[in-house]
Design a protein around this motif. Structure first.
Motif: not given
Length: 466
Positions: A154-158
């Motif tokens: 759910g993170t932008q980094k993922l």
């Protein structure tokens, strides 16, 4: 004219294998025993190495994981799974399997994996194949109490990580087309350079040195096997170096990765890559501009012997700033890779010597594979044994010792020594720098006895028409 580095020691004074073993055991200089598989049970807890069949990381429990990987420690797909296990410190067992390019798969493995695909991984009795699937299974199953190697869901980094997986596959594809493809050459080179531009920009996104910032991640484990092979193959085939070009963030990433003991234990040297890749991916398209690079990597220009010659000169004087030998170009980046950076070159000479001492009987037999059968005589066997002892003594003393001239004039024995020299595996047999010291010692000994440094088994490739 420079004086010969041959010692005046009488040829008959070559120490026995037992004496050489005793001298190694008592050596005061530190050397990496784990890199050559010496250490017994300690290998389970040692820094990353290709010899351990059990990696426990302090755990007393039976590992849930078994990794099936190639016995050459070269397969790039095995390497990225191996590296992830080491980074996460997941206890595991290793079972080694032959790569198809080097013979038939073992029957026992085909019963487990009928396709023969490598790597494979068994987790709690369930089998998984394909490296990307295996990596994801390991990350999901060992998320708690182990190092996290992907960003949270759910993170932008993922989402960024997902784009990087695709970038790696694109980079791989354009590299292959540039390296072995024969059509649209200029376009292929441009596409490869564009992909490297994208990789360099990606590394700048989080201020590095790794792809997702300050900490190593699964993305780095995915990228490193083929970037390592690109850094080796492009100079050899094309004559230019991706590590000495405009991609500064990429070079910083290489340096950061090579500083990690986890990765250092899995690195293969340039020479091995350039000769192991063609059977897997096809012949390189060789550029005329790469001729000198190929000669240096293959040692046909004398670069190998110069490496050991330099060590001899440095140990003759207390002043380490002695005059640089001609051919200092041979001091390649390989010399700094795959080994503890605190160690000196003399320590890597000991590492190479130890590998021969621990395996000398099998090595004599192996050398005979490079000799026409009718010349595989008892005297040839004895000459091989004598020459190997001379090589070890030279490495341990960092100077050339006298070797019986009858042995050195035995063309069959010399062919066997060359056969062995050209097949030193990294990291399977020893670290990069130890392999460089061993090849250098062999070539200098051959040179001093009037033998040329011809290769042996030239890299597979065909020169592109201008």
């Amino acid at each position: 004219m420079q004086s010969s580095p041959l010692s005046s020691s009488p040829p008959s004074n070559l120490p026995s294998w037992q004496t050489l073993q005793t001298q190694l055991t008592g050596a005061k200089k530190p050397w990496n025993r784990h890199a050559v598989g010496i250490g017994g049970d300690d290998l389970a807890e040692a820094p990353t190495n290709p010899h351990s069949c059990l990696r426990s990381f302090g755990s007393k429990e039976e590992p849930r994981v078994t990794l099936y990987r190639d016995n050459s420690a070269w397969c790039p797909y095995c390497q990225k799974v191996w590296l992830l296990l080491e980074e996460k410190r997941i206890p595991y067992r290793v079972k080694k399997v032959r790569m198809r390019a080097y013979g038939k798969k073992e029957a026992w493995y085909l019963k487990i994996v009928p396709s023969g695909m490598l790597p494979a991984l068994e987790l709690d009795g369930k089998l998984y194949t394909e490296s990307n699937t295996i990596q994801q299974v390991l990350e999901n199953e060992f998320a708690k109490s182990y190092k996290q190697m992907l960003p949270d869901v759910g993170t932008q980094k993922l989402e960024v990580a997902k784009t990087l997986f695709r970038l790696e596959r694109n980079l791989f594809g354009v590299w292959l087309r540039y390296l072995v493809g024969s059509r649209y050459y200029d376009v292929a080179k441009e596409n490869f350079e564009d992909a490297l531009d994208n990789v360099d920009e990606a590394l700048k996104r989080y201020d590095g040195p790794y792809f997702l910032g300050e900490k190593v991640s699964m993305i780095d484990c995915v990228f490193v096997p083929f970037l390592e092979r690109m850094a080796a193959s492009i100079p050899y085939a094309k004559g230019w170096d991706i590590r000495k070009s405009k991609w500064k963030a990429l070079e910083a990433w290489f340096v950061a990765m090579e500083s990690r003991s986890t990765y250092a234990g899995t690195i293969t040297d340039t020479y091995n890559h350039c000769h192991a890749l063609p059977p897997q991916i096809g012949e390189f398209i060789l550029e005329p501009a790469g001729k000198s690079k190929r000669a240096a990597i293959d040692g046909t220009d004398g670069s190998w012997k110069i490496c050991f010659e330099r060590i001899i000169e440095e140990t003759k004087t207390k002043d380490k700033k002695s005059e640089t030998l001609k051919g200092e170009v041979a001091r390649s980046s390989d010399e700094k890779r795959g080994s503890p950076m605190s160690m000196k070159d003399e320590s890597f000479c000991l590492e190479a010597a130890a590998k021969i001492v621990s395996n000398h009987k099998a090595l004599v037999t192996f050398c005979q594979r490079g000799i026409v059968q009718k010349y595989q005589t008892q005297s040839c066997y004895e000459h091989l044994d004598l020459i190997l002892r001379g090589i070890v003594a030279s490495l341990m003393n960092t100077k050339l010792v006298g070797i019986n001239r009858e042995a050195m004039n035995d063309k069959a024995a010399i062919a066997g020594i060359r056969f062995m020299r050209d097949r030193i595996g990294v990291p399977r047999d020893m670290s990069c720098r130890a392999a460089i010291m061993l090849r250098g010692a062999i070539d200098l000994i051959l040179h001093e006895h009037g033998h040329d440094n011809s290769l042996k088994s030239p890299g597979s490739g065909r020169t592109r028409a201008p």
